[in-house]
Design a protein around this motif. Structure first.
Motif, PDB file in Angstrom:
ATOM      1  N   PHE A  23       0.737  -1.341  -0.022  1.00  0.00           N
ATOM      2  CA  PHE A  23      -0.017  -0.008   0.011  1.00  0.00           C
ATOM      3  C   PHE A  23       0.806   1.107  -0.010  1.00  0.00           C
ATOM      4  N   GLN A  24       2.180   1.090  -0.175  1.00  0.00           N
ATOM      5  CA  GLN A  24       3.009   2.285  -0.153  1.00  0.00           C
ATOM      6  C   GLN A  24       3.132   2.758  -1.698  1.00  0.00           C
ATOM      7  N   GLY A  25       3.581   3.839  -1.883  1.00  0.00           N
ATOM      8  CA  GLY A  25       3.655   4.576  -3.170  1.00  0.00           C
ATOM      9  C   GLY A  25       3.870   3.845  -4.479  1.00  0.00           C
ATOM     10  N   ASP A  26       5.101   2.980  -4.255  1.00  0.00           N
ATOM     11  CA  ASP A  26       5.177   2.088  -5.509  1.00  0.00           C
ATOM     12  C   ASP A  26       4.644   0.756  -5.349  1.00  0.00           C
ATOM     13  N   GLY A  27       3.853   0.270  -4.341  1.00  0.00           N
ATOM     14  CA  GLY A  27       3.309  -0.898  -4.173  1.00  0.00           C
ATOM     15  C   GLY A  27       2.196  -1.217  -5.044  1.00  0.00           C
ATOM     16  N   ILE A  28       1.741  -2.189  -5.415  1.00  0.00           N
ATOM     17  CA  ILE A  28       0.594  -2.590  -6.226  1.00  0.00           C
ATOM     18  C   ILE A  28      -0.690  -1.813  -5.999  1.00  0.00           C
ATOM     19  N   PHE A  29      -0.934  -1.701  -4.605  1.00  0.00           N
ATOM     20  CA  PHE A  29      -1.997  -0.737  -4.167  1.00  0.00           C
ATOM     21  C   PHE A  29      -1.612   0.712  -3.641  1.00  0.00           C
ATOM     22  N   GLY A  30      -0.516   1.146  -4.095  1.00  0.00           N
ATOM     23  CA  GLY A  30      -0.062   2.176  -3.723  1.00  0.00           C
ATOM     24  C   GLY A  30      -0.629   3.609  -3.969  1.00  0.00           C
ATOM     25  N   THR A  31      -1.679   3.483  -4.860  1.00  0.00           N
ATOM     26  CA  THR A  31      -2.486   4.924  -5.246  1.00  0.00           C
ATOM     27  C   THR A  31      -3.831   4.479  -5.166  1.00  0.00           C
ATOM     28  N   PHE A  32      -4.683   5.498  -4.836  1.00  0.00           N
ATOM     29  CA  PHE A  32      -6.117   5.436  -4.910  1.00  0.00           C
ATOM     30  C   PHE A  32      -6.607   4.626  -6.249  1.00  0.00           C
ATOM     31  N   SER A  33      -5.953   5.283  -7.385  1.00  0.00           N
ATOM     32  CA  SER A  33      -6.484   4.698  -8.689  1.00  0.00           C
ATOM     33  C   SER A  33      -5.979   3.311  -8.767  1.00  0.00           C
ATOM     34  N   ARG A  34      -4.752   2.663  -8.368  1.00  0.00           N
ATOM     35  CA  ARG A  34      -4.604   1.158  -8.518  1.00  0.00           C
ATOM     36  C   ARG A  34      -5.505   0.624  -7.732  1.00  0.00           C
ATOM     37  N   LYS A  35      -5.892   1.253  -6.543  1.00  0.00           N
ATOM     38  CA  LYS A  35      -6.833   0.522  -5.558  1.00  0.00           C
ATOM     39  C   LYS A  35      -8.151   0.056  -6.287  1.00  0.00           C
ATOM     40  N   ILE A  36      -8.720   1.327  -6.941  1.00  0.00           N
ATOM     41  CA  ILE A  36      -9.843   1.186  -7.450  1.00  0.00           C
ATOM     42  C   ILE A  36      -9.747   0.166  -8.653  1.00  0.00           C
ATOM     43  N   ALA A  37      -8.768   0.300  -9.480  1.00  0.00           N
ATOM     44  CA  ALA A  37      -8.604  -0.785 -10.555  1.00  0.00           C
ATOM     45  C   ALA A  37      -8.620  -2.427 -10.190  1.00  0.00           C
ATOM     46  N   SER A  38      -7.799  -2.357  -9.111  1.00  0.00           N
ATOM     47  CA  SER A  38      -7.538  -3.828  -8.624  1.00  0.00           C
ATOM     48  C   SER A  38      -8.846  -4.222  -8.029  1.00  0.00           C
ATOM     49  N   ALA A  39      -9.434  -3.537  -7.181  1.00  0.00           N
ATOM     50  CA  ALA A  39     -10.873  -4.032  -6.602  1.00  0.00           C
ATOM     51  C   ALA A  39     -11.993  -3.927  -7.899  1.00  0.00           C
ATOM     52  N   ARG A  40     -11.830  -3.492  -8.800  1.00  0.00           N
ATOM     53  CA  ARG A  40     -12.597  -4.007  -9.844  1.00  0.00           C
ATOM     54  C   ARG A  40     -12.210  -5.168 -10.781  1.00  0.00           C
ATOM     55  N   ALA A  41     -10.909  -5.478 -10.903  1.00  0.00           N
ATOM     56  CA  ALA A  41     -10.457  -6.581 -11.430  1.00  0.00           C
ATOM     57  C   ALA A  41     -10.918  -8.022 -10.536  1.00  0.00           C
ATOM     58  N   LYS A  42     -10.732  -7.709  -9.328  1.00  0.00           N
ATOM     59  CA  LYS A  42     -10.919  -9.045  -8.537  1.00  0.00           C
ATOM     60  C   LYS A  42     -12.557  -9.042  -8.036  1.00  0.00           C
ATOM     61  N   ARG A  43     -13.395  -8.229  -8.853  1.00  0.00           N
ATOM     62  CA  ARG A  43     -14.852  -8.009  -8.486  1.00  0.00           C
ATOM     63  C   ARG A  43     -15.212  -7.743  -7.229  1.00  0.00           C
ATOM     64  N   ILE A  44     -14.460  -7.047  -6.552  1.00  0.00           N
ATOM     65  CA  ILE A  44     -14.766  -6.506  -5.254  1.00  0.00           C
ATOM     66  C   ILE A  44     -16.000  -5.349  -5.406  1.00  0.00           C
ATOM     67  N   ILE A  45     -15.598  -4.965  -6.213  1.00  0.00           N
ATOM     68  CA  ILE A  45     -16.681  -3.590  -6.671  1.00  0.00           C
ATOM     69  C   ILE A  45     -17.235  -3.779  -7.956  1.00  0.00           C
ATOM     70  N   GLY A  46     -18.181  -3.192  -8.451  1.00  0.00           N
ATOM     71  CA  GLY A  46     -18.942  -3.247  -9.633  1.00  0.00           C
ATOM     72  C   GLY A  46     -18.879  -1.960 -10.346  1.00  0.00           C
ATOM     73  N   PRO A  47     -19.410  -1.973 -11.448  1.00  0.00           N
ATOM     74  CA  PRO A  47     -19.072  -0.700 -12.519  1.00  0.00           C
ATOM     75  C   PRO A  47     -19.701   0.687 -11.718  1.00  0.00           C
TER      76      PRO A  47
END
Length: 177
Positions: free
Chosen positions: A67-91
């Motif tokens: 969850f740090q800067g360069d981590g896979i979940f380091g930005t809000f944008s990456r978190k959103i994309a990852s959560a969508r890809a994992k189907r945690i959230i919908g469209p």
């Protein structure tokens, strides 16, 4: 550890359910639009962090590096994309989180005074969609909501949904990330 390191560690403490009410109280108590936006968005991002953590990691794992800067979940944008890809959230939630991220960034980085009535802010807030947090997740009317109240309501509903998802994911078998 250094004082900045201590602050970083403090800011990375996971948000627990018992923190939810106090964080919401702080956000709703904020009179300044800039401060309120930043608090609502930070609380929502913390809830997204918790849902992602419950999906991808076991409770004993150290996830801070992810969850740090360069981590896979380091930005809000990456978190959103990852959560969508994992189907945690919908469209709809993906769209709402993206709007919230843009509004948060505008408030955080604007070099001039802005508020929720600023034309560009109020225009993008119109794109937020209120959804019923309980099944069936129907789209709710947003008549009578100004930009700030719509923003805070969507943040609150989404935060509640993410904590519900987190509890469900935490109760399931081993994550598959």
């Amino acid at each position: 550890m250094s004082k900045p390191g201590d602050l970083r560690k403090l800011s990375q403490q996971p948000m627990a359910q018992e923190h939810f009410a106090e964080m919401r109280e702080q956000a709703f108590g904020e009179k300044n639009d800039r401060g309120a936006c930043l608090l609502f968005a930070a609380n929502l991002e913390n809830a997204l962090d918790a849902a992602i953590t419950s999906w991808c990691f076991t409770p004993s794992e150290d996830v801070s590096g992810y969850f740090q800067g360069d981590g896979i979940f380091g930005t809000f944008s990456r978190k959103i994309a990852s959560a969508r890809a994992k189907r945690i959230i919908g469209p709809i939630t993906t769209s709402n989180l993206t709007v919230i991220r843009h509004v948060r960034n505008a408030f955080a980085h604007a070099k001039i005074p802005i508020d929720f009535e600023t034309l560009q802010i109020s225009a993008i807030c119109e794109d937020l969609i209120r959804i019923n947090p309980m099944p069936p997740h129907a789209v709710l009317d947003k008549d009578g909501y100004g930009p700030r109240s719509l923003f805070s309501d969507v943040c609150g509903i989404t935060q509640t949904q993410l904590f519900t998802i987190r509890q469900y994911l935490a109760s399931q078998c081993a994550p598959i990330c």
